[in-house]
Design a protein around this motif. Structure first.
Motif, PDB file in Angstrom:
ATOM      1  N   GLU A 241      -5.114  11.508  -2.611  1.00  0.00           N
ATOM      2  CA  GLU A 241      -5.085  10.951  -1.256  1.00  0.00           C
ATOM      3  C   GLU A 241      -5.281  12.040  -0.203  1.00  0.00           C
ATOM      4  O   GLU A 241      -6.027  11.870   0.756  1.00  0.00           O
ATOM      5  CB  GLU A 241      -3.759  10.237  -1.005  1.00  0.00           C
ATOM      6  CG  GLU A 241      -3.670   8.839  -1.565  1.00  0.00           C
ATOM      7  CD  GLU A 241      -2.432   8.120  -1.072  1.00  0.00           C
ATOM      8  OE1 GLU A 241      -1.532   8.802  -0.526  1.00  0.00           O
ATOM      9  OE2 GLU A 241      -2.356   6.898  -1.229  1.00  0.00           O
ATOM     10  N   ARG A 242      -4.600  13.159  -0.403  1.00  0.00           N
ATOM     11  CA  ARG A 242      -4.677  14.254   0.565  1.00  0.00           C
ATOM     12  C   ARG A 242      -6.088  14.797   0.688  1.00  0.00           C
ATOM     13  O   ARG A 242      -6.498  15.302   1.745  1.00  0.00           O
ATOM     14  CB  ARG A 242      -3.720  15.371   0.126  1.00  0.00           C
ATOM     15  CG  ARG A 242      -3.641  16.552   1.081  1.00  0.00           C
ATOM     16  CD  ARG A 242      -2.586  17.525   0.612  1.00  0.00           C
ATOM     17  NE  ARG A 242      -2.958  18.169  -0.629  1.00  0.00           N
ATOM     18  CZ  ARG A 242      -2.087  18.745  -1.454  1.00  0.00           C
ATOM     19  NH1 ARG A 242      -0.797  18.713  -1.188  1.00  0.00           N
ATOM     20  NH2 ARG A 242      -2.500  19.336  -2.555  1.00  0.00           N
TER      21      ARG A 242
ATOM     22  N   GLY B 148      -0.185   4.179  -6.348  1.00  0.00           N
ATOM     23  CA  GLY B 148       0.692   4.336  -5.194  1.00  0.00           C
ATOM     24  C   GLY B 148       1.496   3.103  -4.882  1.00  0.00           C
ATOM     25  O   GLY B 148       1.944   2.922  -3.744  1.00  0.00           O
TER      26      GLY B 148
ATOM     27  N   ARG C 102     -10.443   9.405  -4.751  1.00  0.00           N
ATOM     28  CA  ARG C 102     -10.076   8.100  -5.293  1.00  0.00           C
ATOM     29  C   ARG C 102      -9.717   8.237  -6.770  1.00  0.00           C
ATOM     30  O   ARG C 102     -10.102   9.198  -7.438  1.00  0.00           O
ATOM     31  CB  ARG C 102     -11.211   7.096  -5.119  1.00  0.00           C
ATOM     32  CG  ARG C 102     -12.513   7.472  -5.790  1.00  0.00           C
ATOM     33  CD  ARG C 102     -13.615   6.479  -5.452  1.00  0.00           C
ATOM     34  NE  ARG C 102     -14.859   6.763  -6.162  1.00  0.00           N
ATOM     35  CZ  ARG C 102     -15.775   7.618  -5.738  1.00  0.00           C
ATOM     36  NH1 ARG C 102     -15.576   8.274  -4.596  1.00  0.00           N
ATOM     37  NH2 ARG C 102     -16.873   7.821  -6.431  1.00  0.00           N
TER      38      ARG C 102
ATOM     39  N   ARG D  59      -1.608  11.003  -7.537  1.00  0.00           N
ATOM     40  CA  ARG D  59      -1.960  10.100  -6.438  1.00  0.00           C
ATOM     41  C   ARG D  59      -1.911  10.815  -5.094  1.00  0.00           C
ATOM     42  O   ARG D  59      -2.829  10.699  -4.266  1.00  0.00           O
ATOM     43  CB  ARG D  59      -0.993   8.914  -6.426  1.00  0.00           C
ATOM     44  CG  ARG D  59      -1.222   7.928  -5.284  1.00  0.00           C
ATOM     45  CD  ARG D  59      -2.472   7.139  -5.488  1.00  0.00           C
ATOM     46  NE  ARG D  59      -2.861   6.384  -4.304  1.00  0.00           N
ATOM     47  CZ  ARG D  59      -3.871   5.530  -4.280  1.00  0.00           C
ATOM     48  NH1 ARG D  59      -4.576   5.314  -5.373  1.00  0.00           N
ATOM     49  NH2 ARG D  59      -4.193   4.899  -3.179  1.00  0.00           N
TER      50      ARG D  59
ATOM     51  N   THR E 102       0.847  -1.189   0.000  1.00  0.00           N
ATOM     52  CA  THR E 102       0.000   0.000   0.000  1.00  0.00           C
ATOM     53  C   THR E 102       0.880   1.236   0.000  1.00  0.00           C
ATOM     54  O   THR E 102       2.073   1.180   0.277  1.00  0.00           O
ATOM     55  CB  THR E 102      -0.901   0.016   1.244  1.00  0.00           C
ATOM     56  OG1 THR E 102      -0.088   0.145   2.408  1.00  0.00           O
ATOM     57  CG2 THR E 102      -1.733  -1.256   1.334  1.00  0.00           C
ATOM     58  N   HIS E 103       0.247   2.389  -0.306  1.00  0.00           N
ATOM     59  CA  HIS E 103       1.031   3.619  -0.313  1.00  0.00           C
ATOM     60  C   HIS E 103       1.611   3.913   1.063  1.00  0.00           C
ATOM     61  O   HIS E 103       2.701   4.447   1.190  1.00  0.00           O
ATOM     62  CB  HIS E 103       0.176   4.795  -0.783  1.00  0.00           C
ATOM     63  CG  HIS E 103       0.901   6.098  -0.751  1.00  0.00           C
ATOM     64  ND1 HIS E 103       2.079   6.312  -1.445  1.00  0.00           N
ATOM     65  CD2 HIS E 103       0.655   7.255  -0.094  1.00  0.00           C
ATOM     66  CE1 HIS E 103       2.498   7.550  -1.218  1.00  0.00           C
ATOM     67  NE2 HIS E 103       1.656   8.122  -0.403  1.00  0.00           N
TER      68      HIS E 103
END
Length: 217
Positions: free
Chosen positions: A194-195, A172, A199, A190, A2-3
């Motif tokens: 995310e921030r 990610g 999605r 990405r 995962t990221h």
């Protein structure tokens, strides 16, 4: 992976984005340099006019690149929170004009966009344009839904190229050590999504590439 297991070195990402900017500016600036050298050595009026045209072409291309990357990577608009949709369209259209037979079809349901949504839109457009080495079309649709902005791109052409590394960066999942200048914009997308609690999605099927993002909850 995962990221969260694969944190991005922001200094590395900034360096890669700078490398990408410099790479894209080398061609138009190099053309301007050649034009200056030819102009200095040329005395024939008709040839001097051609040199001036070469300089003007290089200047237009360099200006278009700088305006685009100011939106894509920088802080265009100063301290304002939104950017006009017309500015995003003009920047993307200028980059598409430098590509090979790429047509952009727009359907934007807003007159301006929050900066993060704008940055995602133009970077996704960059990925879409570069996926068309033999030309094609990119349909860009964006609309607001509450506090979120939904962005969708459909890319179609005779040959649609979407390297696996770009998809991994959007997800990610690409190892940080394997990030390169051409995948850095995808990683930037990405991180912004995310921030904002949004999605991403992407699908590459033969001669079609679908890219989508929701920026904001």
């Amino acid at each position: 992976m995962t990221h969260a297991d694969n944190p991005v070195d922001e200094t590395l990402l900034a360096s890669l984005l700078c490398s990408r900017l410099c790479h894209d500016l080398l061609s138009p600036v190099g053309g301007m340099l050649n034009g200056v050298e030819l102009l200095a050595a040329e005395t024939e009026p008709a040839m001097r006019d051609q040199c001036i045209d070469l300089l003007a072409q290089g200047a237009r291309r360099a200006s278009a690149k700088l305006q685009f990357f100011r939106l894509a990577f920088g802080t265009a608009g100063g301290f304002g929170s939104h950017l006009p949709a017309a500015d995003l369209q003009a920047a993307v259209d200028a980059v598409a004009a430098e590509a090979r037979d790429v047509t952009i079809n727009w359907a934007l349901a807003a007159t301006d966009f929050p900066k993060d949504a704008a940055k995602v839109l133009v970077n996704l457009a960059l990925l879409a344009i570069e996926a068309l080495p033999r030309g094609g079309s990119v349909a860009i649709v964006a609309e607001a839904s509450g506090n979120a902005h939904e962005i969708a791109l459909r890319t179609e052409g005779q040959k649609v190229v979407f390297p696996a590394a770009i998809g991994q960066a959007l997800d990610g999942l690409i190892p940080v050590a394997e990030l390169e200048a051409h995948t850095a914009p995808a990683m930037l997308i990405r991180l912004i999504v995310e921030r904002n609690g949004g999605r991403l999605q992407h699908q590459h099927d033969g001669n079609t590439l679908l890219l989508g993002a929701v920026v904001g909850a």
